[in-house]
Design a protein around this motif. Structure first.
Motif, PDB file in Angstrom:
ATOM      1  N   GLY A  14     -21.681  65.290 -45.173  1.00 40.70           N
ATOM      2  CA  GLY A  14     -22.015  65.779 -44.020  1.00 40.70           C
ATOM      3  C   GLY A  14     -23.375  66.502 -43.821  1.00 40.70           C
ATOM      4  O   GLY A  14     -24.059  66.480 -42.969  1.00 40.70           O
ATOM      5  N   ARG A  51     -25.297  62.873 -43.373  1.00 41.57           N
ATOM      6  CA  ARG A  51     -24.985  62.868 -42.071  1.00 41.57           C
ATOM      7  C   ARG A  51     -25.900  63.839 -41.262  1.00 41.57           C
ATOM      8  O   ARG A  51     -26.513  63.269 -40.189  1.00 41.57           O
ATOM      9  CB  ARG A  51     -23.717  63.189 -41.671  1.00 41.57           C
ATOM     10  CG  ARG A  51     -23.050  62.632 -40.236  1.00 41.57           C
ATOM     11  CD  ARG A  51     -21.595  62.973 -40.406  1.00 41.57           C
ATOM     12  NE  ARG A  51     -21.085  62.306 -39.007  1.00 41.57           N
ATOM     13  CZ  ARG A  51     -21.156  63.261 -37.839  1.00 41.57           C
ATOM     14  NH1 ARG A  51     -21.778  64.117 -37.677  1.00 41.57           N
ATOM     15  NH2 ARG A  51     -20.744  62.332 -36.651  1.00 41.57           N
ATOM     16  N   ILE A  98     -11.071  60.279 -41.231  1.00 36.96           N
ATOM     17  CA  ILE A  98     -12.187  60.424 -42.048  1.00 36.96           C
ATOM     18  C   ILE A  98     -12.447  60.017 -43.332  1.00 36.96           C
ATOM     19  O   ILE A  98     -13.262  59.629 -43.598  1.00 36.96           O
ATOM     20  CB  ILE A  98     -12.737  61.922 -41.539  1.00 36.96           C
ATOM     21  CG1 ILE A  98     -12.831  62.454 -40.073  1.00 36.96           C
ATOM     22  CG2 ILE A  98     -14.055  62.527 -42.408  1.00 36.96           C
ATOM     23  CD1 ILE A  98     -13.094  63.803 -40.013  1.00 36.96           C
ATOM     24  N   TYR A 105     -15.514  58.006 -45.206  1.00 35.77           N
ATOM     25  CA  TYR A 105     -16.139  59.007 -45.932  1.00 35.77           C
ATOM     26  C   TYR A 105     -16.145  58.477 -47.199  1.00 35.77           C
ATOM     27  O   TYR A 105     -17.413  58.587 -48.089  1.00 35.77           O
ATOM     28  CB  TYR A 105     -15.656  60.293 -45.888  1.00 35.77           C
ATOM     29  CG  TYR A 105     -16.405  61.568 -46.276  1.00 35.77           C
ATOM     30  CD1 TYR A 105     -17.234  62.201 -45.402  1.00 35.77           C
ATOM     31  CD2 TYR A 105     -16.262  62.073 -47.547  1.00 35.77           C
ATOM     32  CE1 TYR A 105     -17.751  63.374 -45.851  1.00 35.77           C
ATOM     33  CE2 TYR A 105     -17.217  62.810 -47.984  1.00 35.77           C
ATOM     34  CZ  TYR A 105     -17.714  63.760 -47.142  1.00 35.77           C
ATOM     35  OH  TYR A 105     -18.605  64.847 -47.672  1.00 35.77           O
ATOM     36  N   GLN A 109     -21.229  67.417 -35.157  1.00 40.80           N
ATOM     37  CA  GLN A 109     -21.876  67.789 -36.568  1.00 40.80           C
ATOM     38  C   GLN A 109     -21.531  69.318 -37.127  1.00 40.80           C
ATOM     39  O   GLN A 109     -21.084  69.408 -38.355  1.00 40.80           O
ATOM     40  CB  GLN A 109     -23.451  67.519 -36.519  1.00 40.80           C
ATOM     41  CG  GLN A 109     -24.158  67.929 -37.919  1.00 40.80           C
ATOM     42  CD  GLN A 109     -23.644  67.148 -38.913  1.00 40.80           C
ATOM     43  OE1 GLN A 109     -23.141  66.048 -38.792  1.00 40.80           O
ATOM     44  NE2 GLN A 109     -23.748  67.603 -40.309  1.00 40.80           N
ATOM     45  N   PHE A 119     -17.754  68.604 -38.176  1.00 35.44           N
ATOM     46  CA  PHE A 119     -17.738  67.935 -39.152  1.00 35.44           C
ATOM     47  C   PHE A 119     -18.209  68.800 -40.519  1.00 35.44           C
ATOM     48  O   PHE A 119     -17.551  68.771 -41.609  1.00 35.44           O
ATOM     49  CB  PHE A 119     -18.633  66.889 -39.146  1.00 35.44           C
ATOM     50  CG  PHE A 119     -18.271  65.656 -40.166  1.00 35.44           C
ATOM     51  CD1 PHE A 119     -17.315  64.878 -40.315  1.00 35.44           C
ATOM     52  CD2 PHE A 119     -19.328  65.518 -41.205  1.00 35.44           C
ATOM     53  CE1 PHE A 119     -17.118  63.830 -40.981  1.00 35.44           C
ATOM     54  CE2 PHE A 119     -19.193  64.691 -42.298  1.00 35.44           C
ATOM     55  CZ  PHE A 119     -18.010  63.869 -42.228  1.00 35.44           C
ATOM     56  N   SER A 174     -16.097  71.358 -42.093  1.00 36.10           N
ATOM     57  CA  SER A 174     -14.614  70.923 -42.007  1.00 36.10           C
ATOM     58  C   SER A 174     -13.649  71.843 -41.086  1.00 36.10           C
ATOM     59  O   SER A 174     -12.646  71.976 -41.443  1.00 36.10           O
ATOM     60  CB  SER A 174     -14.043  71.387 -43.484  1.00 36.10           C
ATOM     61  OG  SER A 174     -14.794  70.738 -44.274  1.00 36.10           O
ATOM     62  N   ASP A 222     -16.730  56.903 -37.376  1.00 34.57           N
ATOM     63  CA  ASP A 222     -17.236  58.253 -37.535  1.00 34.57           C
ATOM     64  C   ASP A 222     -17.632  58.962 -36.087  1.00 34.57           C
ATOM     65  O   ASP A 222     -17.458  60.352 -36.043  1.00 34.57           O
ATOM     66  CB  ASP A 222     -18.712  58.151 -38.169  1.00 34.57           C
ATOM     67  CG  ASP A 222     -19.554  59.400 -38.336  1.00 34.57           C
ATOM     68  OD1 ASP A 222     -18.648  60.240 -38.886  1.00 34.57           O
ATOM     69  OD2 ASP A 222     -20.585  59.417 -38.023  1.00 34.57           O
ATOM     70  N   ALA A 271     -15.090  61.919 -36.213  1.00 36.15           N
ATOM     71  CA  ALA A 271     -16.047  63.129 -36.365  1.00 36.15           C
ATOM     72  C   ALA A 271     -16.240  63.888 -35.086  1.00 36.15           C
ATOM     73  O   ALA A 271     -16.359  65.122 -34.992  1.00 36.15           O
ATOM     74  CB  ALA A 271     -17.223  62.830 -37.259  1.00 36.15           C
TER      75      ALA A 271
END
Ligand code: PFF
Length: 449
Positions: A31, A35, A105, A109, A218, A221, A224, A379, A383
């Motif tokens: 992430g 990401r 996820i 992932y 974001q 994500f 967590s 995603d 996410a």
């Protein structure tokens, strides 16, 4: 962490540092390094960075403390936690949503995480095939996906305490050091300045509801949050631990690593005249072009992807742990059985994502949000949408159902002088989080419609 599947022996982290490392390990992962840069690139750079930081501070931090508190108070997985606090209510559905989101996820992932393993070897031997030809090779990506799934299972059912806690302590500082080296190289490349201004000079005219959704998604994500991973990790915390400072540390580490990853990527990207809005392949395309410019580039590059793989592993562990803890606590499954079955389901779900990266062209070109590929859609859905939905429900539950008055008792154990901070968190969780997330979700549904 429990290894025999009984409530009475759920176990605890070995120390506060152990928890912080494990939780930071969950937060820091693909992430931050894969990401964050590509989402920032797609959303115009600096303005997105600012929105992201605001989301972390205003929404992420209070929610992190809320999740940890719910977890430690109930000492349960997310489903059991909601049930323990509000018996017989439908709130446990939020827990089920978290379990589902975690498995989904995990599915895509792990596909990306598999690529990082491939890139360790690819960089070491100096193979320069493109990212597209790498991911469209079924003989590479599928075995790597399987390998990473098995690695995750092995760690989750072997000791997390002695394995991950100990390794994270050594490896996180090495990752930090390598990032610093890469930043120095990247910002001193010719033409790096344009990258720095893309990353730090905001152009708010480009901000839309979509940018805000991406920043929110974001933030959740990366930290967590929104699916109960931190409820689960909090459930293994001891009553002596300070939930607020621990949560702040984790958020701080996590944000720092993401910002640093951007400092590696954007200067180099602009120096090489590449497109920042490239999408999910961004990091895999940019980094291999910086490494050769460093002394011992292949080794540095391979070391970097090794650390990235490890960072990904400490995150996949927590994704798998949520569903595992549910099956162990609530269904009294043996931990060993739970881990393998959840991982197998997630592997099956992940196959279309793995195939969508060039192996089965039809899966790469779907009329769905998230860029068109099946992986992009997963995603986007899990996410962005599901974590935001989970976050709004958790903040409403904490702020309006459980209420700060009851939660404060739990927080004060380990932090007797928390004082005014609780009022600030309370306002955030009751008003700001729900209102902001709601606006973003409404925008989302309107724009889909
Ligand atoms: N925070 C992880 C990352 O940034 O890579 C991903 C993640 C792990 C999301 C665990 C959600 C979660 F529950």
């Amino acid at each position: 962490m429990t290894s025999d599947g009984m409530h009475s022996d759920r176990g605890e982290w070995s120390s506060k540092l152990g928890f912080i490392l494990a939780a930071a390990g969950s937060a820091i992962g693909l992430g931050n390094i894969w990401r964050f840069p590509y989402v920032t690139g797609q959303n115009g750079g600096a303005a997105f960075l600012i929105l992201y930081l605001v989301c972390v501070l205003l929404l992420g931090l209070p929610l992190m403390v809320a999740e940890l508190t719910i977890g430690r108070f109930s000492r349960r997985n997310p489903v059991g936690a909601f049930e323990a606090i509000k018996q017989g209510s439908w709130w446990k559905i939020v827990g089920y949503l978290g379990v589902l989101t975690g498995v989904c996820i995990l599915s895509y992932y792990t596909v990306m995480a598999g690529y990082t393993i491939g890139y360790i070897v690819k960089t070491l031997v100096g193979n320069d095939t493109t990212f597209e030809s790498f991911t469209s090779n079924a003989w590479l990506s599928l075995p790597l996906f399987l390998l990473f799934s098995v690695l995750t299972v092995l760690v989750v059912h072997g000791g997390v305490k002695n394995g991950i806690e100990r390794w994270a302590k050594i490896l996180m500082p090495v990752l930090l050091f390598l990032l610093v080296v890469l930043i120095i190289r990247s910002v001193t490349l010719e033409g790096a300045g344009r990258g720095l201004s893309f990353y730090f000079k905001p152009d708010f005219s480009k901000v839309t509801g979509k940018t805000l959704l991406a920043a929110l998604g974001q933030a959740f994500f990366s930290l967590s949050l929104g699916m109960g991973a931190m409820i689960t990790y909090g459930s293994y915390l001891s009553k002596k631990d300070n939930l607020v400072t621990s949560g702040c540390f984790v958020a701080l580490f996590d944000t720092m690593i993401a910002v640093m990853a951007g400092l590696v990527i954007f200067p180099a990207l602009f120096a090489m005249n590449m497109n920042p809005a490239e999408g999910p392949g961004l990091v895999f395309q940019v980094l291999p072009r910086i490494f050769p410019q460093l002394p011992g580039g292949n080794i540095v590059g391979a070391a970097f992807f090794l650390l990235l793989a490890i960072a990904a592993l400490t995150s996949t562990i927590s994704l798998l742990e949520v569903a595992t803890a549910y099956l162990v606590d609530e269904k009294h499954w043996l931990r060993r059985k739970a881990v393998w079955i959840v991982a197998a389901v997630s592997f099956g779900l992940g196959l279309p994502s793995a195939l969508s990266q060039g192996i089965v062209p039809a899966l790469g070109d779907l009329p769905l949000p998230g860029g068109g590929s099946f992986l992009g859609f997963m995603d986007w859905l899990f996410a962005n949408v599901m974590l935001a939905a989970g976050a709004i429900l958790i903040s409403i539950f904490f702020g309006w159902v459980w209420k700060m008055k009851s939660a404060a008792e739990e927080i004060r154990q380990g932090y007797p002088n928390v004082g005014k901070l609780l009022t600030a968190f309370d306002i955030m969780l009751r008003f700001v989080c729900p209102a902001l997330i709601l606006v973003v979700l409404i925008y989302l549904f309107i724009s889909i419609g």
